[in-house]
Scaffold this active site. Sequence first.
Site, PDB file in Angstrom:
ATOM      1  N   GLU A   1     -20.347 -78.723   4.050  1.00 37.48           N
ATOM      2  CA  GLU A   1     -19.788 -78.989   5.387  1.00 37.48           C
ATOM      3  C   GLU A   1     -19.966 -80.424   5.871  1.00 37.48           C
ATOM      4  O   GLU A   1     -20.440 -80.644   6.985  1.00 37.48           O
ATOM      5  CB  GLU A   1     -20.386 -78.001   6.397  1.00 37.48           C
ATOM      6  CG  GLU A   1     -20.191 -76.550   5.993  1.00 37.48           C
ATOM      7  CD  GLU A   1     -20.773 -75.554   6.989  1.00 37.48           C
ATOM      8  OE1 GLU A   1     -21.400 -75.970   7.975  1.00 37.48           O
ATOM      9  OE2 GLU A   1     -20.593 -74.340   6.766  1.00 37.48           O
TER      10      GLU A   1
ATOM     11  N   GLU B   1     -17.724 -67.884  -0.084  1.00 31.50           N
ATOM     12  CA  GLU B   1     -18.365 -67.137   1.013  1.00 31.50           C
ATOM     13  C   GLU B   1     -17.380 -66.195   1.702  1.00 31.50           C
ATOM     14  O   GLU B   1     -17.426 -66.008   2.918  1.00 31.50           O
ATOM     15  CB  GLU B   1     -18.958 -68.111   2.048  1.00 31.50           C
ATOM     16  CG  GLU B   1     -19.892 -69.144   1.449  1.00 31.50           C
ATOM     17  CD  GLU B   1     -20.596 -70.023   2.477  1.00 31.50           C
ATOM     18  OE1 GLU B   1     -20.574 -69.708   3.683  1.00 31.50           O
ATOM     19  OE2 GLU B   1     -21.169 -71.043   2.061  1.00 31.50           O
TER      20      GLU B   1
HETATM   21  C1  XIL Z   1     -25.446 -68.260   7.406  1.00 33.97           C
HETATM   22  C2  XIL Z   1     -26.282 -67.018   7.094  1.00 33.97           C
HETATM   23  O1  XIL Z   1     -25.460 -66.003   6.640  1.00 33.97           O
HETATM   24  C3  XIL Z   1     -27.013 -66.593   8.322  1.00 33.97           C
HETATM   25  O2  XIL Z   1     -27.849 -65.495   8.012  1.00 33.97           O
HETATM   26  C4  XIL Z   1     -27.816 -67.775   8.865  1.00 33.97           C
HETATM   27  O3  XIL Z   1     -28.384 -67.441  10.041  1.00 33.97           O
HETATM   28  C5  XIL Z   1     -26.914 -68.958   9.121  1.00 33.97           C
HETATM   29  O4  XIL Z   1     -26.242 -69.282   7.939  1.00 33.97           O
HETATM   30  N1  XIL Z   1     -21.580 -71.249   6.061  1.00 33.97           N
HETATM   31  C6  XIL Z   1     -22.583 -71.418   5.142  1.00 33.97           C
HETATM   32  C7  XIL Z   1     -23.691 -70.457   5.079  1.00 33.97           C
HETATM   33  O5  XIL Z   1     -22.504 -72.320   4.281  1.00 33.97           O
HETATM   34  O6  XIL Z   1     -24.901 -71.038   4.664  1.00 33.97           O
HETATM   35  C8  XIL Z   1     -23.879 -69.760   6.406  1.00 33.97           C
HETATM   36  O7  XIL Z   1     -24.853 -68.735   6.233  1.00 33.97           O
HETATM   37  C9  XIL Z   1     -22.572 -69.179   6.896  1.00 33.97           C
HETATM   38  C10 XIL Z   1     -21.570 -70.287   7.104  1.00 33.97           C
END
Ligand code: XIL
Length: 369
Positions: free
Chosen positions: A161, A278
């Site tokens: 990101e 994801e």
């Molecule tokens: C999220 C997790 O799922 C949560 O449990 C945590 O509180 C915050 O992070 N993009 C990403 C992930 O790259 O690392 C994030 O994961 C979700 C969005």
Amino acid sequence: MPQITRRDVVKGLLAPTLLASRQMSETADAAISPGLREAAKAHGIFYGCAVKSSVLKDDADFVTAVSVEAGMLVPEYELKRGTVEAKRGAYDFSGSDRLLDFAKTHGMMMRGHTFVWHAANPAWLTESLKNKPDERILTDYITTVAGRYKGKFHSWDVVNEAIEPKQGDARGLRVDSPWYQAFGESYIATAFHAARQADPHALLFYNDYNVEMANWHDSARRTAVLRLLEKLLSAGVPIDGFGVQAHLKCYGTRFDGSVFADFLNQIATMGLKIMVTELDIADIGGPADVKQRDREVSELGRRFLDVAMANPAIAGVLTWGLSDKYSWLSEYPDYKWPDGSLSRGLPLDSSFQRKDLWHALQSGFLGKQ
Ligand code: XIL
């Protein structure tokens, strides 16, 4: 393919400690048809999911589901810096080691997420970055963590990101990141070089979100990602692929397959691999009727997957979680239902039953109608 049963899975695959703690359910002998890992394999790619080590420890039915479905694991938080190095210099690999053991026991691959992110950093690090320290604060960490898992991980999200065009930078970079504030744009290349050196065999990914939909915001983000990747590659930065996070929204924004396909083609033309890293589908804003919502979510999932699968550079698809029981969508303010009902954005429901989305992914992997 031969049918396997829950009992086979438990007998053959669970680690002894988990086996001992497992209470066999009444459905122990019920047949489970092959999981998404097999369907994806049939197309020559991987399916996997993010998991939390704490949940794997405590929920035997979830363990069974993960072992049937996933061919690859990624730790949901265990390899974020705020967890690994909550105290400066005191590295904690207990969660990631546990997940790697689990992956090995179950014949799964493992990926790492993530070395450099603006979020989930320990407070000491954010403070130190304000004083513009030596870049070893970045490279030493990557050397230690990638070095520990050298040769054991399929891939790493090296930088997560790094763009956010809304912040007004002409390149679309996320300028409020503590990494950018400390080092400028160079932190991105530095991180990739350190990762390549520490583990020459792991594939190195740049990972980002909101690049999937046909709205102006995602469009600006796609442009910024493409520019960033082009720049890194032309400077000889060792980057192997782009991770499409794919936190999709089913309602309130539009998916246009040709727009997304065009973006993926541009990534592939650069010689990069593509992974969906994801995937989940927020159902907030959808109809109250769960059946209808599940169907609409699955339709979007299938349309999205078909575009991703049509690109020859696709290497794998991971969902962010496997069951609605443990989905971050039900906690995150933008996605959660205000009445506390669970978001239904993952392949299995909260009782680990396969939903429409599971079937959409399975038939998508198998190329069926
Ligand atoms: C999220 C997790 O799922 C949560 O449990 C945590 O509180 C915050 O992070 N993009 C990403 C992930 O790259 O690392 C994030 O994961 C979700 C969005």
